[in-house]
Every structure is written in structure tokens, then in C-alpha cells.
Motif scaffolding. Sequence first.
Motif, PDB file in Angstrom:
ATOM      1  N   LEU A 195      50.622 -36.577   6.424  1.00  0.00           N
ATOM      2  CA  LEU A 195      49.944 -37.302   5.347  1.00  0.00           C
ATOM      3  C   LEU A 195      48.487 -36.877   5.229  1.00  0.00           C
ATOM      4  O   LEU A 195      47.973 -36.705   4.128  1.00  0.00           O
ATOM      5  N   SER A 196      47.842 -36.689   6.347  1.00  0.00           N
ATOM      6  CA  SER A 196      46.451 -36.236   6.336  1.00  0.00           C
ATOM      7  C   SER A 196      46.340 -34.880   5.633  1.00  0.00           C
ATOM      8  O   SER A 196      45.464 -34.676   4.785  1.00  0.00           O
ATOM      9  N   ALA A 197      47.226 -33.954   5.971  1.00  0.00           N
ATOM     10  CA  ALA A 197      47.204 -32.630   5.336  1.00  0.00           C
ATOM     11  C   ALA A 197      47.527 -32.734   3.847  1.00  0.00           C
ATOM     12  O   ALA A 197      46.911 -32.045   3.025  1.00  0.00           O
ATOM     13  N   GLN A 229      61.096 -34.505   2.028  1.00  0.00           N
ATOM     14  CA  GLN A 229      60.785 -35.627   2.914  1.00  0.00           C
ATOM     15  C   GLN A 229      60.287 -36.803   2.081  1.00  0.00           C
ATOM     16  O   GLN A 229      59.181 -36.783   1.567  1.00  0.00           O
ATOM     17  N   CYS A 230      61.109 -37.845   1.966  1.00  0.00           N
ATOM     18  CA  CYS A 230      60.800 -38.963   1.058  1.00  0.00           C
ATOM     19  C   CYS A 230      59.453 -39.608   1.328  1.00  0.00           C
ATOM     20  O   CYS A 230      58.740 -39.953   0.387  1.00  0.00           O
ATOM     21  N   ASP A 231      59.090 -39.776   2.595  1.00  0.00           N
ATOM     22  CA  ASP A 231      57.805 -40.417   2.873  1.00  0.00           C
ATOM     23  C   ASP A 231      56.647 -39.588   2.339  1.00  0.00           C
ATOM     24  O   ASP A 231      55.688 -40.119   1.787  1.00  0.00           O
ATOM     25  N   ALA A 290      54.220 -40.406  -1.033  1.00  0.00           N
ATOM     26  CA  ALA A 290      52.757 -40.375  -0.938  1.00  0.00           C
ATOM     27  C   ALA A 290      52.172 -39.449  -2.008  1.00  0.00           C
ATOM     28  O   ALA A 290      51.152 -39.768  -2.615  1.00  0.00           O
ATOM     29  N   ALA A 291      52.828 -38.316  -2.262  1.00  0.00           N
ATOM     30  CA  ALA A 291      52.335 -37.359  -3.255  1.00  0.00           C
ATOM     31  C   ALA A 291      52.472 -37.894  -4.671  1.00  0.00           C
ATOM     32  O   ALA A 291      51.702 -37.513  -5.562  1.00  0.00           O
ATOM     33  N   GLU A 334      53.743 -34.936 -12.939  1.00  0.00           N
ATOM     34  CA  GLU A 334      55.121 -34.579 -13.289  1.00  0.00           C
ATOM     35  C   GLU A 334      55.945 -34.473 -12.011  1.00  0.00           C
ATOM     36  O   GLU A 334      55.455 -34.010 -10.982  1.00  0.00           O
ATOM     37  N   LEU A 335      57.202 -34.899 -12.080  1.00  0.00           N
ATOM     38  CA  LEU A 335      58.102 -34.833 -10.938  1.00  0.00           C
ATOM     39  C   LEU A 335      59.388 -34.141 -11.365  1.00  0.00           C
ATOM     40  O   LEU A 335      59.969 -34.488 -12.402  1.00  0.00           O
TER      41      LEU A 335
END
Length: 141
Positions: A34-36, A53-55, A59-60, A66-67
Motif C-alpha cells: 500500500l505504501s508503494a 489483488q483485491c485489497d 486502494a487504487a 477508469e477501471l
Amino acid sequence: MAQRLVGLKDIAWLSLDELYWDNKANGKYLVDSLSALYEFAEWNENWVIEGCQCDLVQAAMGFCEELRFMNPGCEACVSRCINKPRNNKHRDETSKEETPLDRIIASVGQYEYRRDGFGLDKHKALFDSFVGAKKEYTVVI
């Protein structure tokens, strides 16, 4: 798709898979990843992030305009895993022991049934919850 989106343009690209593998062994996977991710989003105006990676995707999403959801089915994904060029940390052709690539293929093969942050249900829920522009791809383009 991420590589094609970036192409020769001056757009930063972050692989969540690389973050995952780079930080998994240190025991602080989520904190360091998350930090990176936050640092990447802060320092780059235009970017593409790819991964499953869902987590980290969740966060992103706070930074996304757009996704795109790649959902071509398990068979296409397993084929991609097998045919994707890899470095030696993913497969030792001389070894009879299970490798990380073998585990990835087994995991991808269970995609539709997994209930963790790497499964179809969680990915679909994230995609459905995104309020910006989005598109689901059911074939490899």
C-alpha cells in the motif's frame, strides 16, 4: 493490455503482481504494498496499474478515473500464465518440485470458486462498486 495502453507514451505503469511477490516474503505485504501504491499514485499524474489483488485494487480505485476488468475465463488465463515469458524465479525447468508458476496455475484454475481476494466474486464486486468509467472484457484483446 496494460503494456499496450502505456505503449511508447510517457505513462507510468505499476504491476500489483510485482508488488505482491516483492513484499509477500517480508511479512508486511499489505503495509509495504500500500505504501508503494500510494507513493506511485502521488508521484505520477498519468498512470496504469494492473493486477488482481483485491485489497490493492480497492486502494487504487480511489485514484482511478477508469477501471478495466479482464475476465476472459479460466482457460484463457491459465493459457496466458503458461505462455507468459518468465524469469527463473517463477520456474526451474530442471526441477520436479512444484514451482511458484505451478501454484499460480492451480490458483488461476480455481478462480471462479475462490472466496478470497483473488477470486471472481471479489473482483466482480469491486468492478460493480466502481462509480467511474469502466469496461469488462470477456475475451483477450
